[in-house]
Design a protein around this motif. Sequence first.
Motif, PDB file in Angstrom:
ATOM      1  N   ARG A  20       1.322  -1.112   0.031  1.00  0.00           N
ATOM      2  CA  ARG A  20       0.182   0.041   0.277  1.00  0.00           C
ATOM      3  C   ARG A  20       0.545   1.209  -0.043  1.00  0.00           C
ATOM      4  N   GLY A  21       0.097   2.870  -0.319  1.00  0.00           N
ATOM      5  CA  GLY A  21       0.967   3.477   0.149  1.00  0.00           C
ATOM      6  C   GLY A  21       1.166   4.062  -1.973  1.00  0.00           C
ATOM      7  N   PRO A  22       2.367   5.387  -1.822  1.00  0.00           N
ATOM      8  CA  PRO A  22       3.091   5.790  -2.602  1.00  0.00           C
ATOM      9  C   PRO A  22       3.893   4.722  -2.835  1.00  0.00           C
ATOM     10  N   GLU A  23       4.784   4.159  -2.814  1.00  0.00           N
ATOM     11  CA  GLU A  23       4.740   3.390  -2.813  1.00  0.00           C
ATOM     12  C   GLU A  23       4.904   1.976  -3.937  1.00  0.00           C
ATOM     13  N   ALA A  24       3.781   1.290  -3.396  1.00  0.00           N
ATOM     14  CA  ALA A  24       3.121   0.660  -4.045  1.00  0.00           C
ATOM     15  C   ALA A  24       2.291   0.885  -5.314  1.00  0.00           C
ATOM     16  N   ALA A  25       2.147   1.956  -5.505  1.00  0.00           N
ATOM     17  CA  ALA A  25       1.651   3.261  -6.951  1.00  0.00           C
ATOM     18  C   ALA A  25       2.241   2.610  -7.510  1.00  0.00           C
ATOM     19  N   PHE A  26       3.402   3.089  -7.269  1.00  0.00           N
ATOM     20  CA  PHE A  26       4.301   3.727  -8.414  1.00  0.00           C
ATOM     21  C   PHE A  26       5.137   2.228  -8.791  1.00  0.00           C
ATOM     22  N   TRP A  27       5.215   1.216  -8.527  1.00  0.00           N
ATOM     23  CA  TRP A  27       5.394  -0.121  -8.305  1.00  0.00           C
ATOM     24  C   TRP A  27       4.815  -0.651  -9.201  1.00  0.00           C
ATOM     25  N   ASN A  28       3.554  -0.151  -8.691  1.00  0.00           N
ATOM     26  CA  ASN A  28       2.289  -0.573  -9.953  1.00  0.00           C
ATOM     27  C   ASN A  28       2.389  -0.045 -11.043  1.00  0.00           C
ATOM     28  N   SER A  29       3.119   0.971 -11.399  1.00  0.00           N
ATOM     29  CA  SER A  29       3.190   1.987 -13.126  1.00  0.00           C
ATOM     30  C   SER A  29       4.359   1.660 -13.454  1.00  0.00           C
ATOM     31  N   VAL A  30       5.570   1.168 -13.136  1.00  0.00           N
ATOM     32  CA  VAL A  30       6.915   1.514 -13.417  1.00  0.00           C
ATOM     33  C   VAL A  30       6.721  -0.002 -14.129  1.00  0.00           C
ATOM     34  N   ARG A  31       6.314  -1.179 -13.520  1.00  0.00           N
ATOM     35  CA  ARG A  31       6.618  -2.639 -13.271  1.00  0.00           C
ATOM     36  C   ARG A  31       6.655  -3.064 -14.673  1.00  0.00           C
ATOM     37  N   PRO A  32       5.396  -2.355 -15.880  1.00  0.00           N
ATOM     38  CA  PRO A  32       6.069  -2.581 -17.190  1.00  0.00           C
ATOM     39  C   PRO A  32       7.600  -2.509 -17.977  1.00  0.00           C
ATOM     40  N   TYR A  33       8.283  -1.233 -17.269  1.00  0.00           N
ATOM     41  CA  TYR A  33       9.353  -1.360 -17.143  1.00  0.00           C
ATOM     42  C   TYR A  33      10.767  -1.743 -17.396  1.00  0.00           C
ATOM     43  N   TYR A  34      10.354  -2.329 -15.773  1.00  0.00           N
ATOM     44  CA  TYR A  34      11.136  -3.066 -14.612  1.00  0.00           C
ATOM     45  C   TYR A  34      12.647  -3.793 -15.880  1.00  0.00           C
ATOM     46  N   LEU A  35      11.705  -4.680 -16.506  1.00  0.00           N
ATOM     47  CA  LEU A  35      13.452  -5.656 -17.019  1.00  0.00           C
ATOM     48  C   LEU A  35      13.582  -5.457 -18.516  1.00  0.00           C
ATOM     49  N   SER A  36      13.204  -4.312 -19.114  1.00  0.00           N
ATOM     50  CA  SER A  36      13.196  -3.737 -20.943  1.00  0.00           C
ATOM     51  C   SER A  36      13.762  -2.414 -20.466  1.00  0.00           C
TER      52      SER A  36
END
Length: 180
Positions: A20-36
């Motif tokens: 939860r919180g801002p870190e979780a929201a941030f992770w959900n947004s950036v996850r598609p770009y994490y490996l690529s």
Amino acid sequence: MAGALLGQLTDPSKVSSRRRGPEAAFWNSVRPYYLSGATLHELAALIHELGWNLNPIVAEGAHSSVMEFCVRELSRGHLVVVSWRTVRRTHYHAVLAVGLEGVQRGRTFEPHTLLLLDPSENEPWLSTCNARMSVGGLAAGKRSRDARYVTAGYTDRVIADGAVSIQTRAAKRTARTKLP
């Protein structure tokens, strides 16, 4: 790191484990770009979509133009993501520019180095940066085609090909009232 420096994330090292919180929201947004990874335009769109009241500005082009953009934006107090590659290679790398180093002559500041946070390097031990990139030749008539990139264990000639300035949108000013 930019999110932490701008006060949007409290612990950037734990964004992937927060529920939860801002870190979780941030992770959900950036996850598609994490490996690529992401292009500079995708990064700018992502920064805008985070809803953090930030205005990303993209600059791409020749090395000297990108370096001039970085110096100008850092001088205005903005963080800048810089994309670079080593000379004779096509693998691109992104770092966060957080400041300038230079010489003060009278009222004129002449920058010669970008101070950087490089995510692939060790953390900055008791310092504000863990990498440096020479600005080189921004004086009139002296445009450099590359820069010197230096970390604790690495030095090479690099070419900056683009950057994203992360500007905070100015809050609306309220009318001043006189105090009694």
